[in-house]
Design an enzyme around this catalytic site. Structure first.
Site, short mmCIF file in Angstrom:
data_model
loop_
_atom_site.label_atom_id
_atom_site.label_comp_id
_atom_site.label_asym_id
_atom_site.label_seq_id
_atom_site.Cartn_x
_atom_site.Cartn_y
_atom_site.Cartn_z
N LYS A 108 0.02 4.25 -0.34
CA LYS A 108 -0.66 5.42 0.23
C LYS A 108 -0.48 6.64 -0.70
O LYS A 108 -0.47 6.48 -1.91
CB LYS A 108 -0.15 5.71 1.64
CG LYS A 108 -0.16 4.46 2.53
CD LYS A 108 0.00 4.78 3.99
CE LYS A 108 0.19 3.50 4.77
NZ LYS A 108 -0.08 3.64 6.18
N HIS B 232 -9.68 0.67 4.68
CA HIS B 232 -8.42 0.98 5.37
C HIS B 232 -8.71 1.93 6.53
O HIS B 232 -9.53 2.85 6.41
CB HIS B 232 -7.43 1.60 4.39
CG HIS B 232 -6.04 1.65 4.95
ND1 HIS B 232 -5.65 2.59 5.86
CD2 HIS B 232 -4.97 0.83 4.77
CE1 HIS B 232 -4.39 2.38 6.21
NE2 HIS B 232 -3.95 1.30 5.56
N GLU C 168 -7.18 4.38 7.65
CA GLU C 168 -6.95 5.81 7.39
C GLU C 168 -8.17 6.42 6.71
O GLU C 168 -8.47 7.60 6.90
CB GLU C 168 -5.66 5.99 6.57
CG GLU C 168 -4.43 5.75 7.45
CD GLU C 168 -3.17 5.38 6.72
OE1 GLU C 168 -3.13 5.46 5.47
OE2 GLU C 168 -2.20 4.99 7.40
N SER D 100 3.17 -1.96 10.44
CA SER D 100 4.62 -1.85 10.67
C SER D 100 5.36 -3.14 10.32
O SER D 100 6.33 -3.51 10.99
CB SER D 100 4.91 -1.41 12.11
OG SER D 100 4.38 -0.11 12.34
N ASN E 213 0.86 -1.18 0.00
CA ASN E 213 0.00 0.00 0.00
C ASN E 213 0.90 1.23 0.00
O ASN E 213 1.48 1.57 1.02
CB ASN E 213 -0.90 -0.02 1.25
CG ASN E 213 -1.74 1.24 1.36
OD1 ASN E 213 -1.85 2.01 0.40
ND2 ASN E 213 -2.32 1.47 2.53
N GLU F 122 -5.44 -5.28 10.57
CA GLU F 122 -4.50 -4.17 10.75
C GLU F 122 -4.86 -3.42 12.04
O GLU F 122 -5.69 -2.49 12.00
CB GLU F 122 -4.57 -3.21 9.57
CG GLU F 122 -4.18 -3.84 8.26
CD GLU F 122 -3.59 -2.81 7.31
OE1 GLU F 122 -2.49 -3.06 6.80
OE2 GLU F 122 -4.22 -1.75 7.09
N GLY G 72 1.89 2.40 10.71
CA GLY G 72 2.78 3.55 10.55
C GLY G 72 3.44 4.01 11.84
O GLY G 72 4.00 5.10 11.90
#
Ligand code: PEP
Length: 266
Positions: free
Chosen positions: A15, A99, A101, A218, A13, A173, A179
């Site tokens: 991003k 996701h 985010e 991560s 990904n 996740e 991150g």
């Protein structure tokens, strides 16, 4: 199906990183360094780089799947700046939905994510459905409840056969690991993967869920082995490290060992 026979997948990904030009070069470099038999590789660049990545890999490495990072839940209409599933025809064969985010920044709810899932599958896009708890949920032991709510919300109303046929993949996740450089343990990932299979089986009313479950949060070449040592973990969704060819080479090489072992035990 035994867990040991499931597909092994490494999905990148990217991003909001890379221009179309950077992306095609990076895709070529990563593809050349990750040609490992039996590992399904997927690269999800920004929308504007889908075409350049497709063109970069078309000749040299058509085995790399190309994915979008999101899709809209309607087919068309007054949704400025959005992209619908049919618009991705010829550009992508995979898509990330849900996701964290986007749940955080774009207000994607479980219901909207469920609609996106349906649009993805109807358009022939293989969905990677992301689920995962916040740190506060884990601290009070509520992580499985949160993931159950996310999954049952997204899967509601979809025929199991349509999602199976559409190649559904689920990515666990934990939000606190994305991150942050703070990854979950392999055991945490395996435990959640087992819980995810049970939740899917309950939702689908069957007893042999074989949906691949990835871990994301991560992941690096240094910690991938801890996850893939768990037979319940079928690969990784990789963010930051997926922009680094050395990291991807290490992650996919380790995934290749798991894939080879699964083939041997078939
Ligand atoms: C992700 O974006 O899905 C992700 C797991 O990011 P990172 O690997 O950077 O934690």
């Amino acid at each position: 199906m035994m867990p040991s026979m499931r597909e092994v997948i490494v999905a990148a990904n990217w991003k909001m990183h890379t221009s179309p030009g950077d992306a095609s070069e990076l895709a070529r470099t990563i593809s050349a360094r990750t040609r490992v038999p039996s590992v399904t590789r997927v690269i999800c660049p920004p929308f504007v780089a889908l075409a350049s990545v497709r063109d970069a890999l078309a000749q040299d490495d058509p085995d790399v799947g190309i994915g979008a990072q999101n899709v809209h839940h309607e087919l068309q209409g007054a949704y400025t700046g959005e992209i619908s599933a049919p618009m991705l025809a010829g550009l992508a064969t995979w898509v990330i939905v849900g996701h964290s985010e986007r749940r955080r920044d774009a207000g994607d709810t479980d219901e909207i994510i469920g609609l996106k899932l349906g649009r993805a599958v109807a358009a022939g896009l293989r969905p990677i459905l992301c689920v995962g708890e916040q740190l506060g949920d884990r601290e009070v032991g509520r992580q499985v409840d949160v993931v159950r709510r996310q999954l049952t919300g997204a899967l509601a109303g979809h025929a199991p056969s349509a999602l199976r046929h559409g190649g559904l993949v689920i990515a666990y996740e934990p939000v606190w690991a994305i991150g942050t450089g703070r990854n979950a343990s392999g055991q945490d990932a395996a435990a959640m993967s087992s819980a995810i299979h049970s939740i899917v089986e309950d939702a689908w009313g069957d007893t042999r869920d074989d949906t691949p479950v990835l871990y994301g949060g991560s992941v690096t070449s240094a910690n991938i082995a801890e996850f893939l040592a768990e037979s319940e973990v079928d690969g990784a969704l990789v963010g930051g490290a997926s922009l680094k060819p050395d990291e991807m080479a290490g992650i996919v090489a380790r995934a290749g060992l798991t894939a080879a072992a699964r083939h041997t035990s078939e």
